[in-house]
Scaffold this motif. Structure first.
Motif, PDB file in Angstrom:
ATOM      1  N   ARG A 386      21.169   6.166   7.792  1.00 20.38           N
ATOM      2  CA  ARG A 386      20.917   5.409   6.560  1.00 20.38           C
ATOM      3  C   ARG A 386      19.922   4.280   6.825  1.00 20.38           C
ATOM      4  O   ARG A 386      19.067   3.974   5.983  1.00 20.38           O
ATOM      5  CB  ARG A 386      22.217   4.810   6.033  1.00 20.38           C
ATOM      6  CG  ARG A 386      23.261   5.812   5.587  1.00 20.38           C
ATOM      7  CD  ARG A 386      24.409   5.074   4.926  1.00 20.38           C
ATOM      8  NE  ARG A 386      25.553   5.925   4.672  1.00 20.38           N
ATOM      9  CZ  ARG A 386      26.683   5.511   4.092  1.00 20.38           C
ATOM     10  NH1 ARG A 386      26.788   4.238   3.737  1.00 20.38           N
ATOM     11  NH2 ARG A 386      27.688   6.336   3.900  1.00 20.38           N
ATOM     12  N   ALA A 387      20.031   3.662   7.991  1.00 20.01           N
ATOM     13  CA  ALA A 387      19.142   2.555   8.326  1.00 20.01           C
ATOM     14  C   ALA A 387      17.692   3.014   8.433  1.00 20.01           C
ATOM     15  O   ALA A 387      16.778   2.358   7.926  1.00 20.01           O
ATOM     16  CB  ALA A 387      19.587   1.900   9.638  1.00 20.01           C
ATOM     17  N   THR A 388      17.453   4.154   9.097  1.00 19.67           N
ATOM     18  CA  THR A 388      16.082   4.648   9.236  1.00 19.67           C
ATOM     19  C   THR A 388      15.481   5.011   7.874  1.00 19.67           C
ATOM     20  O   THR A 388      14.288   4.804   7.638  1.00 19.67           O
ATOM     21  CB  THR A 388      16.021   5.868  10.169  1.00 19.67           C
ATOM     22  OG1 THR A 388      16.868   6.905   9.671  1.00 19.67           O
ATOM     23  CG2 THR A 388      16.458   5.493  11.581  1.00 19.67           C
ATOM     24  N   THR A 389      16.319   5.540   6.979  1.00 16.94           N
ATOM     25  CA  THR A 389      15.834   5.870   5.637  1.00 16.94           C
ATOM     26  C   THR A 389      15.438   4.612   4.881  1.00 16.94           C
ATOM     27  O   THR A 389      14.370   4.546   4.265  1.00 16.94           O
ATOM     28  CB  THR A 389      16.924   6.621   4.850  1.00 16.94           C
ATOM     29  OG1 THR A 389      17.276   7.817   5.549  1.00 16.94           O
ATOM     30  CG2 THR A 389      16.440   6.978   3.454  1.00 16.94           C
ATOM     31  N   LEU A 390      16.300   3.594   4.928  1.00 19.59           N
ATOM     32  CA  LEU A 390      16.031   2.348   4.207  1.00 19.59           C
ATOM     33  C   LEU A 390      14.765   1.676   4.739  1.00 19.59           C
ATOM     34  O   LEU A 390      13.927   1.189   3.969  1.00 19.59           O
ATOM     35  CB  LEU A 390      17.229   1.403   4.337  1.00 19.59           C
ATOM     36  CG  LEU A 390      17.157   0.097   3.539  1.00 19.59           C
ATOM     37  CD1 LEU A 390      17.104   0.401   2.047  1.00 19.59           C
ATOM     38  CD2 LEU A 390      18.359  -0.793   3.855  1.00 19.59           C
ATOM     39  N   VAL A 391      14.604   1.647   6.052  1.00 22.00           N
ATOM     40  CA  VAL A 391      13.421   1.023   6.660  1.00 22.00           C
ATOM     41  C   VAL A 391      12.155   1.783   6.267  1.00 22.00           C
ATOM     42  O   VAL A 391      11.120   1.172   5.948  1.00 22.00           O
ATOM     43  CB  VAL A 391      13.569   0.967   8.195  1.00 22.00           C
ATOM     44  CG1 VAL A 391      12.257   0.578   8.858  1.00 22.00           C
ATOM     45  CG2 VAL A 391      14.663  -0.023   8.584  1.00 22.00           C
ATOM     46  N   SER A 392      12.203   3.105   6.259  1.00 17.40           N
ATOM     47  CA  SER A 392      11.023   3.901   5.915  1.00 17.40           C
ATOM     48  C   SER A 392      10.617   3.703   4.462  1.00 17.40           C
ATOM     49  O   SER A 392       9.425   3.608   4.144  1.00 17.40           O
ATOM     50  CB  SER A 392      11.295   5.388   6.184  1.00 17.40           C
ATOM     51  OG  SER A 392      11.498   5.627   7.554  1.00 17.40           O
ATOM     52  N   VAL A 393      11.587   3.646   3.561  1.00 17.18           N
ATOM     53  CA  VAL A 393      11.290   3.394   2.155  1.00 17.18           C
ATOM     54  C   VAL A 393      10.649   2.019   1.992  1.00 17.18           C
ATOM     55  O   VAL A 393       9.661   1.850   1.258  1.00 17.18           O
ATOM     56  CB  VAL A 393      12.578   3.494   1.310  1.00 17.18           C
ATOM     57  CG1 VAL A 393      12.366   2.884  -0.073  1.00 17.18           C
ATOM     58  CG2 VAL A 393      13.007   4.944   1.173  1.00 17.18           C
ATOM     59  N   ASN A 394      11.195   1.030   2.682  1.00 15.84           N
ATOM     60  CA  ASN A 394      10.654  -0.328   2.604  1.00 15.84           C
ATOM     61  C   ASN A 394       9.196  -0.369   3.065  1.00 15.84           C
ATOM     62  O   ASN A 394       8.343  -1.010   2.446  1.00 15.84           O
ATOM     63  CB  ASN A 394      11.510  -1.251   3.468  1.00 15.84           C
ATOM     64  CG  ASN A 394      11.061  -2.696   3.399  1.00 15.84           C
ATOM     65  OD1 ASN A 394      11.156  -3.338   2.356  1.00 15.84           O
ATOM     66  ND2 ASN A 394      10.559  -3.214   4.505  1.00 15.84           N
ATOM     67  N   GLN A 395       8.897   0.330   4.147  1.00 17.74           N
ATOM     68  CA  GLN A 395       7.532   0.357   4.660  1.00 17.74           C
ATOM     69  C   GLN A 395       6.582   1.030   3.678  1.00 17.74           C
ATOM     70  O   GLN A 395       5.463   0.562   3.469  1.00 17.74           O
ATOM     71  CB  GLN A 395       7.502   1.078   6.002  1.00 17.74           C
ATOM     72  CG  GLN A 395       8.213   0.331   7.122  1.00 17.74           C
ATOM     73  CD  GLN A 395       8.223   1.101   8.421  1.00 17.74           C
ATOM     74  OE1 GLN A 395       7.673   2.187   8.510  1.00 17.74           O
ATOM     75  NE2 GLN A 395       8.855   0.554   9.434  1.00 17.74           N
ATOM     76  N   GLN A 396       7.030   2.120   3.077  1.00 13.14           N
ATOM     77  CA  GLN A 396       6.186   2.839   2.128  1.00 13.14           C
ATOM     78  C   GLN A 396       5.841   1.967   0.931  1.00 13.14           C
ATOM     79  O   GLN A 396       4.678   1.902   0.497  1.00 13.14           O
ATOM     80  CB  GLN A 396       6.902   4.111   1.666  1.00 13.14           C
ATOM     81  CG  GLN A 396       6.191   4.894   0.577  1.00 13.14           C
ATOM     82  CD  GLN A 396       4.836   5.395   1.035  1.00 13.14           C
ATOM     83  OE1 GLN A 396       4.655   5.727   2.202  1.00 13.14           O
ATOM     84  NE2 GLN A 396       3.877   5.437   0.129  1.00 13.14           N
ATOM     85  N   LEU A 397       6.833   1.268   0.387  1.00  9.20           N
ATOM     86  CA  LEU A 397       6.585   0.398  -0.760  1.00  9.20           C
ATOM     87  C   LEU A 397       5.688  -0.775  -0.382  1.00  9.20           C
ATOM     88  O   LEU A 397       4.834  -1.197  -1.172  1.00  9.20           O
ATOM     89  CB  LEU A 397       7.915  -0.113  -1.328  1.00  9.20           C
ATOM     90  CG  LEU A 397       8.785   0.915  -2.044  1.00  9.20           C
ATOM     91  CD1 LEU A 397      10.083   0.276  -2.504  1.00  9.20           C
ATOM     92  CD2 LEU A 397       8.045   1.521  -3.236  1.00  9.20           C
ATOM     93  N   ALA A 398       5.858  -1.307   0.823  1.00  6.39           N
ATOM     94  CA  ALA A 398       5.052  -2.448   1.257  1.00  6.39           C
ATOM     95  C   ALA A 398       3.580  -2.082   1.361  1.00  6.39           C
ATOM     96  O   ALA A 398       2.705  -2.848   0.930  1.00  6.39           O
ATOM     97  CB  ALA A 398       5.565  -2.973   2.599  1.00  6.39           C
ATOM     98  N   VAL A 399       3.302  -0.911   1.923  1.00  5.93           N
ATOM     99  CA  VAL A 399       1.904  -0.484   2.057  1.00  5.93           C
ATOM    100  C   VAL A 399       1.277  -0.252   0.682  1.00  5.93           C
ATOM    101  O   VAL A 399       0.140  -0.672   0.423  1.00  5.93           O
ATOM    102  CB  VAL A 399       1.814   0.790   2.919  1.00  5.93           C
ATOM    103  CG1 VAL A 399       0.398   1.349   2.899  1.00  5.93           C
ATOM    104  CG2 VAL A 399       2.235   0.490   4.355  1.00  5.93           C
ATOM    105  N   SER A 400       2.019   0.409  -0.210  1.00  4.79           N
ATOM    106  CA  SER A 400       1.506   0.642  -1.563  1.00  4.79           C
ATOM    107  C   SER A 400       1.258  -0.676  -2.284  1.00  4.79           C
ATOM    108  O   SER A 400       0.235  -0.854  -2.957  1.00  4.79           O
ATOM    109  CB  SER A 400       2.487   1.501  -2.369  1.00  4.79           C
ATOM    110  OG  SER A 400       2.651   2.776  -1.786  1.00  4.79           O
ATOM    111  N   ALA A 401       2.191  -1.618  -2.124  1.00  2.51           N
ATOM    112  CA  ALA A 401       2.031  -2.929  -2.762  1.00  2.51           C
ATOM    113  C   ALA A 401       0.847  -3.678  -2.168  1.00  2.51           C
ATOM    114  O   ALA A 401       0.126  -4.394  -2.882  1.00  2.51           O
ATOM    115  CB  ALA A 401       3.312  -3.743  -2.603  1.00  2.51           C
ATOM    116  N   GLY A 402       0.625  -3.537  -0.857  1.00  4.38           N
ATOM    117  CA  GLY A 402      -0.489  -4.223  -0.217  1.00  4.38           C
ATOM    118  C   GLY A 402      -1.832  -3.769  -0.770  1.00  4.38           C
ATOM    119  O   GLY A 402      -2.712  -4.594  -1.055  1.00  4.38           O
TER     120      GLY A 402
END
Length: 490
Positions: A386-402
């Motif tokens: 669950r932790a790896t999934t949450l971290v990966s989603v967070n990274q994806q959204l951060a890059v898109s937002a950037g």
């Protein structure tokens, strides 16, 4: 080669393939569009469709890995990514190309989080910082190596080879994974949360896709706002649903852990700022300074040299100073080098630009290693997927937002000056804004306990003397310090 070095390299090989492929295509879009009979603007759907596919399928990665085993899922994910790459190379229409990119996104959505899960379940926490240093490199090298490689392949070969070079890399990754990664599988996989996956998929897809097209000028702002709005509503419904289920696809309860909370919130802000760099800097060099895509890529590649130089020092630095001190100070330092890009002018010597990018790459890589490692410091094995999934989603959204924030700042500056043509002077405000956002992340790292992440940093670890010799004075002092801390904590 020992496991602590071999497994990170296997995972890094797949992640490098994904990260490089995501950026190399941008350089070659005009050539691909001309060959299949469409416009580069229309073909940008290939970029956004890939990001959409990632956002939709990443939430399912944790359960899939627990159900079928991370080694098998990781190997299959690499195979799916390769199949998508072959599909891209054989495409003769926009529809076929977009479908192939969606298949690539499905493979990439599983490769990243499941690859990290393989690492976490194969490497002892005490060796995790070193392992993460190796895995972090592809995320930094891929975006800067992609443009010059894409320019070289498009200029001297054909664009098809951009995707075909993934095949030998992927085959090596699959063979190495099946041979050297242990077939660990969860003994009691949880029930699959299909309703939660649908809500999270719509939510993440709407937000990520909306932010991505905002940076590409593909759709009117009203449509972009509608996409982000629908995504936000769906994510709100998901959060309500997640509180009522025992096995959510995105487990926000993990945010109760101080290290995970700092890694997610602080990491999002830091990645948002840094994530805009691969978008803004090539535009500045090519549109603002008139460099060719190949020369621009060679200049930006300098930051990869800094990233590579960091990997052997990260563990020692973090062990010496601890996560909180390093991440708080380094977030500010990295942001300064990001802001410095806004000072570049056409008169700035390229050598000076490359030096600043090398040094900035070193500090950014150190921060990414720390963020990626800290996230799992307090996570128990049962919730690691669950932790790896949450971290990966967070990274994806951060890059898109950037990308979206960077593009919005440039467009706002042009609007303020009533300009119709982009030039170098309109990039400085964007670099300042994203650097300020990255600096804010330092607050969330500072809020962590002083000994945050000691489980993986090795700082303050109790050293037990061997029977053959007495403890050295330094080891005795470390033991007493750790005992005193444990007594204070409980």
């Amino acid at each position: 080669m020992n496991k602590e070095r071999l497994i990170p390299l296997i995972v890094a090989t797949a992640l490098f393939m994904e990260n490089m492929d995501s950026t190399v295509i941008s350089t070659s879009l005009p050539a691909i569009a001309a060959d299949i009979g469409t416009s580069p603007l229309t073909l940008k759907l290939a970029i956004t469709s890939y990001l959409l596919s990632l956002a939709v399928f990443i939430p399912a990665s944790g359960w899939t890995a627990d159900r079928f085993g991370p080694r098998m899922v990781f190997s299959l994910a690499v195979g799916v990514f390769m199949a998508g790459s072959i599909g891209c190379a054989l495409s003769s229409s926009v529809t076929g190309f977009v479908i192939a990119r969606i298949v690539q996104g499905l493979g990439g959505a599983m490769m990243t989080p499941v690859g990290r899960l393989v690492l976490l379940r194969s490497i002892d926490k005490s060796a995790l910082v070193n392992a993460m240093a190796w895995v972090t490199v592809p995320a930094l090298v891929g975006p800067v190596l992609g443009p010059p490689l894409g320019g070289f392949i498009t200029t001297y070969l054909t664009w098809h080879w951009i995707f075909l070079i993934n095949i030998p890399i992927g085959l090596v990754g699959i063979v190495m994974a099946l041979r050297y990664i242990d077939p660990i599988k969860s003994e009691d996989p949880e029930r699959f949360d299909l309703y939660g996956l649908l809500l999270a998929g719509v939510g993440l897809g709407g937000i990520s896709f909306g932010l991505s097209v905002a940076g590409l000028n593909l759709l009117p702002w009203t449509v972009v706002i509608a996409l982000v709005g629908i995504g936000s509503i769906s994510m709100t419904l998901y959060v309500i649903h997640a509180r009522r289920t025992a096995s959510p696809v995105l487990d926000f309860a993990l945010l109760r852990l101080p290290t995970m909370r700092a890694s997610i919130i602080g990491g999002f802000l830091f990645r948002l700022g840094i994530g805009s760099l691969p978008f803004l800097l090539p535009l500045l060099l090519q549109v603002g300074f008139g460099l060719t895509p190949l020369n621009s890529g060679l200049v930006t590649f300098a930051s990869a040299a800094g990233a590579m130089g960091m990997k052997t020092l990260a563990a020692r630095i973090i062990r010496t100073f601890g996560f909180r001190s390093i991440m708080t100070v380094n977030a500010a330092v990295s942001s300064v080098f990001l802001a410095a890009c806004g000072l570049f002018t056409i008169q700035t010597p390229l050598l000076l630009i490359m030096i600043l990018l090398v040094v900035g790459g070193f500090f950014r890589s150190l921060q990414f290693t720390a963020i990626n490692t800290l996230a799992y410091a307090e996570v128990d094995p049962a919730r690691m997927s669950r932790a790896t999934t949450l971290v990966s989603v967070n990274q994806q959204l951060a890059v898109s937002a950037g990308v979206a924030v960077g593009a919005f700042c440039v467009e706002s500056t042009m609007w303020f000056h009533h300009a119709t043509e982009l030039n170098a002077s309109y990039f400085a405000p964007a670099f300042i804004v994203v650097s300020v956002i990255s600096t804010i992340s330092a607050y969330f790292f500072y809020e962590m306990p002083a000994d945050a992440g000691h489980q993986v940093s090795g700082r303050g670890v109790i050293v037990i003397p061997s029977p053959e010799r007495d403890a050295e004075p330094e080891e005795t002092a470390a033991t007493e310090t750790a005992n005193a801390r444990d007594q204070r904590l409980g």
